[in-house]
Design a protein around this motif. Structure first.
Motif, PDB file in Angstrom:
ATOM      1  N   THR A 290      41.413  14.742 -18.166  1.00 38.12           N
ATOM      2  CA  THR A 290      40.207  14.106 -17.618  1.00 38.12           C
ATOM      3  C   THR A 290      40.574  12.976 -16.663  1.00 38.12           C
ATOM      4  N   ALA A 291      41.623  12.214 -16.999  1.00 36.52           N
ATOM      5  CA  ALA A 291      42.055  11.120 -16.127  1.00 36.52           C
ATOM      6  C   ALA A 291      42.569  11.647 -14.792  1.00 36.52           C
ATOM      7  N   SER A 292      43.292  12.772 -14.818  1.00 30.04           N
ATOM      8  CA  SER A 292      43.803  13.378 -13.579  1.00 30.04           C
ATOM      9  C   SER A 292      42.647  13.822 -12.692  1.00 30.04           C
ATOM     10  N   THR A 293      41.654  14.471 -13.301  1.00 32.87           N
ATOM     11  CA  THR A 293      40.491  14.945 -12.549  1.00 32.87           C
ATOM     12  C   THR A 293      39.712  13.776 -11.958  1.00 32.87           C
ATOM     13  N   LEU A 294      39.528  12.739 -12.777  1.00 24.79           N
ATOM     14  CA  LEU A 294      38.801  11.550 -12.318  1.00 24.79           C
ATOM     15  C   LEU A 294      39.514  10.883 -11.150  1.00 24.79           C
ATOM     16  N   MET A 295      40.839  10.728 -11.271  1.00 23.11           N
ATOM     17  CA  MET A 295      41.596  10.045 -10.221  1.00 23.11           C
ATOM     18  C   MET A 295      41.521  10.823  -8.912  1.00 23.11           C
ATOM     19  N   GLU A 296      41.643  12.138  -8.986  1.00 23.57           N
ATOM     20  CA  GLU A 296      41.549  12.958  -7.779  1.00 23.57           C
ATOM     21  C   GLU A 296      40.185  12.774  -7.112  1.00 23.57           C
ATOM     22  N   GLN A 297      39.128  12.836  -7.909  1.00 24.83           N
ATOM     23  CA  GLN A 297      37.777  12.721  -7.362  1.00 24.83           C
ATOM     24  C   GLN A 297      37.552  11.340  -6.751  1.00 24.83           C
ATOM     25  N   ALA A 298      38.038  10.299  -7.422  1.00 19.45           N
ATOM     26  CA  ALA A 298      37.869   8.931  -6.919  1.00 19.45           C
ATOM     27  C   ALA A 298      38.610   8.741  -5.586  1.00 19.45           C
ATOM     28  N   LEU A 299      39.839   9.247  -5.510  1.00 19.66           N
ATOM     29  CA  LEU A 299      40.627   9.094  -4.280  1.00 19.66           C
ATOM     30  C   LEU A 299      39.980   9.843  -3.114  1.00 19.66           C
ATOM     31  N   LYS A 300      39.429  11.015  -3.401  1.00 17.06           N
ATOM     32  CA  LYS A 300      38.763  11.777  -2.338  1.00 17.06           C
ATOM     33  C   LYS A 300      37.461  11.097  -1.910  1.00 17.06           C
ATOM     34  N   MET A 301      36.752  10.500  -2.871  1.00 16.49           N
ATOM     35  CA  MET A 301      35.561   9.712  -2.533  1.00 16.49           C
ATOM     36  C   MET A 301      35.933   8.563  -1.595  1.00 16.49           C
TER      37      MET A 301
ATOM     38  N   THR B 228      54.327  10.858  -0.445  1.00 17.33           N
ATOM     39  CA  THR B 228      54.797   9.482  -0.200  1.00 17.33           C
ATOM     40  C   THR B 228      54.255   8.494  -1.233  1.00 17.33           C
ATOM     41  N   LEU B 229      53.297   8.944  -2.046  1.00 24.08           N
ATOM     42  CA  LEU B 229      52.738   8.071  -3.081  1.00 24.08           C
ATOM     43  C   LEU B 229      52.402   8.893  -4.315  1.00 24.08           C
ATOM     44  N   VAL B 230      52.966   8.491  -5.453  1.00 22.43           N
ATOM     45  CA  VAL B 230      52.646   9.098  -6.753  1.00 22.43           C
ATOM     46  C   VAL B 230      51.789   8.118  -7.541  1.00 22.43           C
ATOM     47  N   ILE B 231      50.690   8.613  -8.104  1.00 25.25           N
ATOM     48  CA  ILE B 231      49.838   7.787  -8.969  1.00 25.25           C
ATOM     49  C   ILE B 231      49.806   8.450 -10.342  1.00 25.25           C
ATOM     50  N   THR B 232      50.268   7.748 -11.368  1.00 17.97           N
ATOM     51  CA  THR B 232      50.251   8.310 -12.713  1.00 17.97           C
ATOM     52  C   THR B 232      48.942   7.957 -13.410  1.00 17.97           C
TER      53      THR B 232
ATOM     54  N   LYS C 228      44.493   4.961   5.422  1.00 13.47           N
ATOM     55  CA  LYS C 228      44.584   4.703   6.876  1.00 13.47           C
ATOM     56  C   LYS C 228      45.574   5.640   7.560  1.00 13.47           C
ATOM     57  N   THR C 229      46.692   5.897   6.885  1.00 14.93           N
ATOM     58  CA  THR C 229      47.761   6.686   7.516  1.00 14.93           C
ATOM     59  C   THR C 229      47.718   8.168   7.126  1.00 14.93           C
ATOM     60  N   GLY C 230      46.735   8.551   6.286  1.00 11.79           N
ATOM     61  CA  GLY C 230      46.589   9.959   5.916  1.00 11.79           C
ATOM     62  C   GLY C 230      47.747  10.505   5.107  1.00 11.79           C
ATOM     63  N   GLU C 231      48.228   9.733   4.144  1.00  5.50           N
ATOM     64  CA  GLU C 231      49.379  10.147   3.346  1.00  5.50           C
ATOM     65  C   GLU C 231      49.018  11.249   2.341  1.00  5.50           C
ATOM     66  N   LYS C 232      50.062  11.938   1.876  1.00  7.60           N
ATOM     67  CA  LYS C 232      49.896  12.928   0.807  1.00  7.60           C
ATOM     68  C   LYS C 232      50.167  12.228  -0.526  1.00  7.60           C
ATOM     69  N   VAL C 233      49.234  12.349  -1.440  1.00  5.39           N
ATOM     70  CA  VAL C 233      49.321  11.654  -2.731  1.00  5.39           C
ATOM     71  C   VAL C 233      49.400  12.679  -3.856  1.00  5.39           C
ATOM     72  N   LEU C 234      50.260  12.414  -4.819  1.00  3.95           N
ATOM     73  CA  LEU C 234      50.389  13.275  -5.997  1.00  3.95           C
ATOM     74  C   LEU C 234      49.990  12.497  -7.247  1.00  3.95           C
ATOM     75  N   ILE C 235      49.017  13.029  -7.969  1.00  5.83           N
ATOM     76  CA  ILE C 235      48.615  12.444  -9.255  1.00  5.83           C
ATOM     77  C   ILE C 235      49.417  13.131 -10.343  1.00  5.83           C
ATOM     78  N   TYR C 236      50.022  12.348 -11.231  1.00  3.16           N
ATOM     79  CA  TYR C 236      50.793  12.915 -12.339  1.00  3.16           C
ATOM     80  C   TYR C 236      50.143  12.486 -13.652  1.00  3.16           C
ATOM     81  N   GLY C 237      49.729  13.468 -14.467  1.00  5.78           N
ATOM     82  CA  GLY C 237      48.955  13.151 -15.671  1.00  5.78           C
ATOM     83  C   GLY C 237      49.636  13.518 -16.964  1.00  5.78           C
ATOM     84  N   ASP C 238      48.844  14.012 -17.907  1.00  2.79           N
ATOM     85  CA  ASP C 238      49.353  14.424 -19.213  1.00  2.79           C
ATOM     86  C   ASP C 238      48.600  15.688 -19.615  1.00  2.79           C
TER      87      ASP C 238
END
Length: 539
Positions: free
Chosen positions: A64-75, A109-113, A47-57
């Motif tokens: 694969t989890a990092s790629t999946l999470m990015e694609q899901a969030l953009k969807m 403003t939001l990190v998703i591991t 809603k607020t158009g925040e910048k999100v950082l995915i942190y993986g391994d």
């Protein structure tokens, strides 16, 4: 249906739902702890158009989890999404101080591991101090307390009360459940999430997760998606790895090692970019780079194993646990330790000097010898370490190496373990004497059970009282063996054993033995036939 396959399904008690899983039988994503909290926070970010950082391994599961999470969030509608992977040689495993600097610099403003974060309390506290929220998605063991994050989605939390089967999810599997949650919340169009399953398949297989229940469904449909994947990177990777059919073997020995080679030798960003790119040209270049790194990894691995084998011959080490040090690339230590386990049927630690007087190492085990417990028993000799029962990592000072070796071996001896080699032995699912039904129909039926792995092992058959019709050495070093075997019904099958034991080369032609075999398909000039991989010989 093939008679051998029918008997196999009875022996394994395989249900129709296992053989042909139903997608709708997947567990409710809300079964995982903090799922609703995570979805609420992501909805706010959208809603607020925040910048999100995915942190993986840096392994296949993490990439694969990092790629999946990015694609899901953009969807779901997030437009500003970045990914950061740790550097094996700088950060080690888990969330690092560099993450905090990156988040502040990029005004995150939001990190998703993904595939990490459950034990990174201090880093998450620092992010909180900077007013940066964290959502953890992970599948590793938790401490008694969980980090002070907005949400910690991990089925290994001590307060988890959902379906036990979800504890078998890989990191990419947990990330996929969050994507399912976004579908359920109406943020992703229903059905779109299925195109993420090729990534779930790769991460789950390469992380050696149990392939039953939830994972059986995810990998069954993941195989279908990977076979028709639209990702240029995976299409090009399949070409370089010469993968025509998606099986657990083509993933475990073809795609997986190439994806892993980047994080082992250079940077996992190469594999990440391969999975994310939409350019066929870039995909071809990245796939070629991974092929080059994989060849380099194999060469360094062979040289390390050869050197250690010579060391063990010269020192005549007879301890229950192999512990070897040398000047090897730290990215191959775990693979080399695994090869030693296969060769010597003993747990193994392989260490290399990474800094003046500091050694870094990886261990591999099997059976009832738990590496995490062993390191705990020797904790006063190491700088730090940990892991799982079968795989672990550690660091220690050179001056403590002798004491570490003594404590680890003393711990093993005090356990009084019996007949550990039984855990490494191959066992037949079914005895057969005739080869009439050992045919292409059987191969097609068995293909329904793919992908194979822990909890759904590739079937092994014992060909009883078969005669050797012809034997032949193969390969540049003449260390592979081809045997033509004749069943009781006089049908003949060609079998191959790679790196066969020396005593197999002296078996008598026309003698009868019991052979453990796995069927494989051979195609030559457009003609398909059934052959077999020779696993063991029982005289």
């Amino acid at each position: 249906m093939n008679k051998i396959f029918t008997q196999l399904t009875k022996n394994r008690h395989l249900t129709p739902d296992f053989i042909s899983p139903k997608y709708e039988n997947l567990e409710d994503p809300d079964s995982l702890p903090d799922m609703k909290k995570a979805l609420k926070r992501i909805e706010k970010a959208i809603k607020t158009g925040e910048k999100v950082l995915i942190y993986g391994d840096y392994d296949v599961d993490g990439v694969t989890a990092s790629t999946l999470m990015e694609q899901a969030l953009k969807m779901a509608g997030l437009t500003e999404v970045e990914i950061m992977l740790p550097d094996r040689f700088v950060d080690g495993y888990g969330m690092s101080e560099r993450l905090i600097k990156r988040a502040k610099k990029d005004q995150i403003t939001l990190v998703i591991t993904v595939d990490c974060g459950s034990r990174n309390h201090a880093i998450i506290d620092e992010l909180n101090h900077e007013n940066i929220d964290t959502i953890v998605t992970d599948h590793h063991e938790c401490e008694d307390t969980i980090p002070d994050a907005v949400a910690v989605i991990n089925p290994h939390r001590h307060d988890y009360q959902g379906p036990a089967d979800l504890k078998n999810l890989a990191g990419v599997g947990v990330a996929f459940k969050l994507a399912q949650g976004l579908v359920k919340a109406g943020k992703i169009k229903e059905g779109q999430e299925k195109w993420l399953l090729d990534l779930v398949l790769l991460g789950t297989i390469c992380d050696s997760m149990l392939l039953s229940g939830e994972n059986r469904i995810l990998t069954y449909f993941g195989k279908i998606v990977l076979e028709k994947t639209k990702r240029p990177g995976l299409i090009e990777l399949k070409k370089t790895a010469k993968v025509k059919t998606i099986t657990s073997e083509s993933i475990g020995f073809g795609l997986g090692p190439r994806l892993n080679s980047a994080g082992r030798l250079e940077t996992a960003e190469i594999s990440l970019n391969l999975l994310r790119t939409t350019s066929v040209t870039e995909a071809a270049k990245l796939a070629a780079k991974l092929e080059e790194l994989n060849q380099k990894r194999r060469k360094e691995q062979r040289e390390a194993v050869k050197e250690i084998t010579e060391n063990l011959k010269n020192t005549k080490e007879d301890t229950p646990v192999i512990i070897q040090t040398g000047n090897w690339h730290e990215g191959i230590l775990g693979i080399v330790a695994g090869r030693l386990v296969e060769e010597y049927h003993k747990p193994a630690f392989v260490l290399t000097e990474v800094d003046g007087g500091i050694y870094k190492g990886s261990g591999r085990s099997f059976g009832e010898f738990n590496l995490a417990n062993a390191l705990e028993a020797a904790k006063d000799t190491i700088i730090g370490g940990g892991g799982h029962a079968a795989a672990a990592g550690l660091q220690l000072k050179q001056e403590n190496l002798y004491q570490f070796r003594e404590k680890i071996n003393a711990y093993y001896k005090n356990l009084n373990l019996k007949d550990q080699e039984r855990f490494l032995k191959n066992h037949a699912d079914l005895d057969i004497e005739n080869l009439t039904d050992f045919n292409l129909e059987l191969l097609e039926n068995l293909h329904q059970l793919e992908p194979f792995g822990p909890g759904n092992e590739e079937p092994i058959f014992c060909l009883k009282y078969a005669h050797i019709i012809e034997s032949k050495k193969m390969g540049q070093d003449q260390n592979h063996l081809r045997l033509d075997l004749q069943g009781k019904d006089h049908k003949i099958i060609k079998t191959v054993a790679f790196f066969a034991p020396e005593n197999w080369f002296s078996l008598y032609d026309d003698e009868a033995y019991n052979f453990l075999i796995k069927p494989v398909e051979n195609e030559w000039n457009g003609v398909r036939s059934t052959e077999a991989r020779l696993i063991d010989i029982i005289e």
